[in-house]
Design a protein around this motif. Structure first.
Motif, PDB file in Angstrom:
ATOM      1  N   VAL A 194     -11.673  17.281  13.410  1.00 54.42           N
ATOM      2  CA  VAL A 194     -12.705  17.995  13.385  1.00 54.42           C
ATOM      3  C   VAL A 194     -13.781  16.867  13.291  1.00 54.42           C
ATOM      4  CG1 VAL A 194     -14.329  19.756  12.504  1.00 54.42           C
ATOM      5  CG2 VAL A 194     -11.817  19.955  12.375  1.00 54.42           C
ATOM      6  N   PHE A 195     -14.862  16.938  14.358  1.00 53.53           N
ATOM      7  CA  PHE A 195     -15.820  15.881  14.403  1.00 53.53           C
ATOM      8  C   PHE A 195     -17.127  16.121  13.606  1.00 53.53           C
ATOM      9  CE2 PHE A 195     -12.710  14.910  17.746  1.00 53.53           C
ATOM     10  CZ  PHE A 195     -12.493  13.661  17.416  1.00 53.53           C
ATOM     11  N   GLN A 196     -18.200  15.186  13.526  1.00 54.16           N
ATOM     12  CA  GLN A 196     -19.291  15.692  12.990  1.00 54.16           C
ATOM     13  C   GLN A 196     -20.098  16.630  13.733  1.00 54.16           C
ATOM     14  OE1 GLN A 196     -21.628  12.049  12.369  1.00 54.16           O
ATOM     15  NE2 GLN A 196     -23.591  13.108  12.030  1.00 54.16           N
ATOM     16  N   PHE A 197     -20.139  16.689  15.175  1.00 50.30           N
ATOM     17  CA  PHE A 197     -20.825  17.658  15.796  1.00 50.30           C
ATOM     18  C   PHE A 197     -19.781  18.760  16.286  1.00 50.30           C
ATOM     19  CE2 PHE A 197     -23.617  14.041  15.811  1.00 50.30           C
ATOM     20  CZ  PHE A 197     -25.045  14.444  15.175  1.00 50.30           C
ATOM     21  N   PRO A 198     -20.143  20.000  16.175  1.00 51.39           N
ATOM     22  CA  PRO A 198     -19.227  21.012  16.789  1.00 51.39           C
ATOM     23  C   PRO A 198     -18.864  20.919  18.356  1.00 51.39           C
ATOM     24  CG  PRO A 198     -21.267  22.130  15.756  1.00 51.39           C
ATOM     25  CD  PRO A 198     -21.407  20.530  15.999  1.00 51.39           C
ATOM     26  N   VAL A 199     -17.584  20.976  18.386  1.00 53.03           N
ATOM     27  CA  VAL A 199     -17.067  20.798  19.973  1.00 53.03           C
ATOM     28  C   VAL A 199     -16.521  22.098  20.260  1.00 53.03           C
ATOM     29  CG1 VAL A 199     -15.355  19.586  21.290  1.00 53.03           C
ATOM     30  CG2 VAL A 199     -16.493  18.394  19.578  1.00 53.03           C
ATOM     31  N   PRO A 255     -18.005  16.677   8.854  1.00 58.45           N
ATOM     32  CA  PRO A 255     -18.145  17.848   9.647  1.00 58.45           C
ATOM     33  C   PRO A 255     -19.249  18.803   9.180  1.00 58.45           C
ATOM     34  CG  PRO A 255     -16.377  18.278   8.081  1.00 58.45           C
ATOM     35  CD  PRO A 255     -16.791  16.981   7.921  1.00 58.45           C
ATOM     36  N   LEU A 256     -19.962  18.568   8.361  1.00 57.16           N
ATOM     37  CA  LEU A 256     -20.728  19.484   7.682  1.00 57.16           C
ATOM     38  C   LEU A 256     -22.502  19.121   7.865  1.00 57.16           C
ATOM     39  CD1 LEU A 256     -19.367  20.957   4.512  1.00 57.16           C
ATOM     40  CD2 LEU A 256     -19.078  21.750   6.963  1.00 57.16           C
ATOM     41  N   THR A 257     -22.299  17.588   8.728  1.00 56.31           N
ATOM     42  CA  THR A 257     -23.900  17.114   8.737  1.00 56.31           C
ATOM     43  C   THR A 257     -24.965  18.082   9.440  1.00 56.31           C
ATOM     44  OG1 THR A 257     -22.602  15.052   9.048  1.00 56.31           O
ATOM     45  CG2 THR A 257     -24.871  15.223   9.994  1.00 56.31           C
ATOM     46  N   VAL A 258     -24.433  18.843  10.401  1.00 60.06           N
ATOM     47  CA  VAL A 258     -25.425  19.781  11.022  1.00 60.06           C
ATOM     48  C   VAL A 258     -25.672  20.984  10.481  1.00 60.06           C
ATOM     49  CG1 VAL A 258     -25.083  18.588  13.172  1.00 60.06           C
ATOM     50  CG2 VAL A 258     -23.539  20.371  12.832  1.00 60.06           C
ATOM     51  N   ILE A 259     -24.785  21.405   9.307  1.00 64.70           N
ATOM     52  CA  ILE A 259     -25.074  22.598   8.662  1.00 64.70           C
ATOM     53  C   ILE A 259     -26.268  22.663   7.475  1.00 64.70           C
ATOM     54  CG2 ILE A 259     -23.595  24.324   7.451  1.00 64.70           C
ATOM     55  CD1 ILE A 259     -22.554  23.539  10.291  1.00 64.70           C
ATOM     56  N   ASP A 260     -26.682  23.688   7.472  1.00 69.03           N
ATOM     57  CA  ASP A 260     -27.817  23.796   6.091  1.00 69.03           C
ATOM     58  C   ASP A 260     -26.999  23.773   4.894  1.00 69.03           C
ATOM     59  OD1 ASP A 260     -27.582  26.556   5.082  1.00 69.03           O
ATOM     60  OD2 ASP A 260     -27.533  27.355   7.116  1.00 69.03           O
ATOM     61  N   PRO A 261     -28.051  23.535   4.093  1.00 69.62           N
ATOM     62  CA  PRO A 261     -27.466  23.365   2.612  1.00 69.62           C
ATOM     63  C   PRO A 261     -26.490  24.411   1.801  1.00 69.62           C
ATOM     64  CG  PRO A 261     -29.462  22.398   2.772  1.00 69.62           C
ATOM     65  CD  PRO A 261     -29.260  22.972   4.008  1.00 69.62           C
ATOM     66  N   SER A 289     -14.696  25.013  15.502  1.00 70.35           N
ATOM     67  CA  SER A 289     -14.086  23.473  15.438  1.00 70.35           C
ATOM     68  C   SER A 289     -13.012  23.460  14.449  1.00 70.35           C
ATOM     69  CB  SER A 289     -14.897  22.561  15.103  1.00 70.35           C
ATOM     70  OG  SER A 289     -16.007  22.188  16.319  1.00 70.35           O
ATOM     71  N   LEU A 290     -13.387  23.922  13.119  1.00 73.93           N
ATOM     72  CA  LEU A 290     -12.528  24.008  11.898  1.00 73.93           C
ATOM     73  C   LEU A 290     -11.252  24.941  12.272  1.00 73.93           C
ATOM     74  CD1 LEU A 290     -15.048  24.589   8.934  1.00 73.93           C
ATOM     75  CD2 LEU A 290     -13.766  22.371   9.703  1.00 73.93           C
ATOM     76  N   GLY A 291     -11.764  26.015  12.826  1.00 73.60           N
ATOM     77  CA  GLY A 291     -10.373  26.995  13.088  1.00 73.60           C
ATOM     78  C   GLY A 291      -9.546  26.336  14.131  1.00 73.60           C
ATOM     79  N   ARG A 292      -9.996  25.638  15.118  1.00 75.08           N
ATOM     80  CA  ARG A 292      -9.002  25.150  15.960  1.00 75.08           C
ATOM     81  C   ARG A 292      -8.137  24.018  15.261  1.00 75.08           C
ATOM     82  NH1 ARG A 292     -13.192  24.782  20.482  1.00 75.08           N
ATOM     83  NH2 ARG A 292     -13.057  22.508  19.864  1.00 75.08           N
ATOM     84  N   GLY A 293      -8.493  23.343  14.300  1.00 74.37           N
ATOM     85  CA  GLY A 293      -7.478  22.518  13.574  1.00 74.37           C
ATOM     86  C   GLY A 293      -6.622  23.521  12.559  1.00 74.37           C
TER      87      GLY A 293
END
Length: 355
Positions: free
Chosen positions: A86-91, A167-173, A149-153
Motif C-alpha cells: 500500500v503506497f503513500q498515495f491511493p492507487v 499510507p496515511l500521509t494524505v489523510i486528515d488527522p 488501497s488497504l482493502g486490496r492488500g
C-alpha cells in the motif's frame, strides 16, 4: 504469512560503491516474525522506504539476501514473492466500483466467483465501505480511496506480508486515528505480517508491536514503544521519540557522578573510564523543577492545557521540563533529575551503568 529474514542487506544507488558513505543502507541484519506488526520509523532519507522496497522486490539489494520462511527470494519479482503493498498515495481504478476494485486482484488470480464475493464482502466490512460497494471510486474522498488501497492488500488471504509506505500521509488527522485503529484491530484479528513505514512517531507507536528506528541508513534501535521511550539506545532515538524529545547534555564522568559545567549530577551507577564523548540524556518527564538542585534560567513557558513545557538553560545548555497543569514555577528555579530517567551515552550510544 511469512517470516522475513534480512541477511546482511546493504544497498547503494551508485554503480560501484566502495565506502560506507556510498551506501544508503549501511547494513541491515534483522528478522520480522510471522504475524508480527512492525514499523520502520525515521526521518526522510534514513533508508526506510529503500528497505521496504527491497522486501517487496521493487529494489534489488547491492549486498546480502532476503529470505521468506527460509527460502531465498532475493532474485524473485514482487509478484513471485506474493506481497501486497500500500503506497503513500491511493492507487485505485476510478472507473470501477469499490466492489470491483477489491475483486480485481482475486479475479486476476483465478479465484472462483463465489470465493471472490465472499472475500470482497468480508473486506468491505473490515474497511467500513459496505454501503459504498456499488459506487464508482471516482467520487470518493481521499481517505475512502486509501481504504480501497488497504482493502486490496487485505482481500488476499494468501499474501506473505502486507507492506505500507506512509499510507496515511494524505489523510486528515481524525481519519488517521480511525484508520490506524482499524489496522491495529485487523492485525489482532487475522495475524497478518505487517511492515509499516512512517516518519510519524505517533503512527509508529500506536500501530506497531515492535518499532525499528532508522537513522542515516542503519537501524539504531528495535523495541517496544515503552523501551524506546525509557531506554533510548542512541541519542537520536531519544531526540526523535517524544514531544519534546530527550534532553542531552555534554558531561564529564567521574565514577558515579557527572560534571556538567560547574555543576555535578549524581548518577544511579558508574561507568568505566572512557575516551569517548560522553553525554547525559534525560527526558523532560524526568526533570523535576522546584526549589532544590541545580540553578537554571527559564526562557519560556508553553501552556498546552494538560501540562506546561518549561524551556530553560542549565550551564548554557537549553533543555525542556514538563510541569503538571497546576504545578508552580519557582521565582528562583532549580532542577533535579529523577535517577530512573537518567541515561549515559558514549559516542551517542547508551551505556549500562553499574550499581
Amino acid at each position: 504469512m511469512a517470516r522475513i529474514d534480512l541477511d546482511h542487506i546493504r544497498h547503494s544507488y551508485l554503480r560501484n560503491p566502495t565506502r560506507d558513505a556510498d551506501f544508503a543502507l549501511k547494513e541491515v541484519h534483522q528478522s520480522f516474525e510471522d504475524g508480527g506488526a512492525y514499523a520502520l520509523l525515521g526521518p526522510s532519507g534514513c533508508g526506510k522506504t529503500s528497505l521496504l522496497n527491497i522486501i517487496s522486490g521493487l529494489l534489488h539489494p547491492s549486498r546480502g539476501s532476503l529470505l521468506f520462511d527460509g527460502k531465498d527470494v532475493t532474485a524473485l519479482t514482487p509478484e513471485q514473492r506474493n506481497i501486497a503493498q500500500v503506497f503513500q498515495f491511493p492507487v485505485v481504478y476510478d472507473t470501477m466500483t469499490v466492489y470491483d476494485n477489491l475483486a480485481f486482484p482475486l479475479r486476476n488470480r483465478g479465484f472462483s466467483p463465489a470465493d471472490v464475493d465472499r472475500r470482497v464482502k468480508e473486506t468491505l466490512e473490515m474497511i467500513d465501505l459496505g454501503d459504498r460497494a456499488n459506487k464508482k471510486a471516482r467520487g470518493l474522498t481521499a481517505d475512502q480511496k486509501q481504504k480501497i488501497s488497504l482493502g486490496r492488500g487485505l482481500v488476499r488471504s494468501d499474501v506473505n506480508a502486507i507492506l505500507f509506505d506512509e499510507p496515511l500521509t494524505v489523510i486528515d488527522p481524525h481519519m488517521k486515528w480511525v484508520l490506524r485503529s482499524q489496522l491495529k484491530a485487523l492485525h489482532k484479528r487475522f495475524g497478518y505480517t505487517m511492515v509499516y513505514v512512517t516518519h510519524d512517531q505517533t503512527e509508529a507507536l500506536t500501530f506497531a508491536d515492535t518499532v525499528v528506528v532508522m537513522y542515516e541508513g542503519e537501524i539504531v534501535q528495535i523495541g517496544t514503544p515503552s523501551e524506546l521511550f525509557e531506554r533510548p539506545s542512541h541519542t537520536f532515538v531519544g531526540y526523535f521519540i517524544g514531544s519534546p524529545g530527550m534532553n542531552v547534555f555534554p558531561v564529564a564522568l567521574d565514577g558515579s557522578t557527572a560534571k556538567l559545567g560547574a555543576q555535578t549530577v549524581a548518577l544511579p551507577g558508574s561507568l568505566k573510564p572512557t575516551d569517548a564523548r560522553t553525554e547525559l540524556g534525560v527526558r523532560p518527564e524526568y526533570v523535576r523543577l522546584g526549589g532544590e538542585g541545580l540553578p537554571v534560567t527559564i526562557r519560556a513557558i508553553e501552556d498546552i492545557g494538560r501540562h506546561k513545557i518549561v524551556r530553560a538553560t542549565l550551564e548554557g545548555h537549553e533543555f525542556a521540563a514538563i510541569v503538571s497543569e497546576h504545578g508552580e514555577i519557582p521565582a528562583e528555579p532549580r532542577v533535579t533529575f529523577d535517577p530512573k530517567g537518567i541515561n549515559i551515552y558514549a559516542d551517542s550510544w547508551r551505556q549500562e551503568l553499574v550499581a
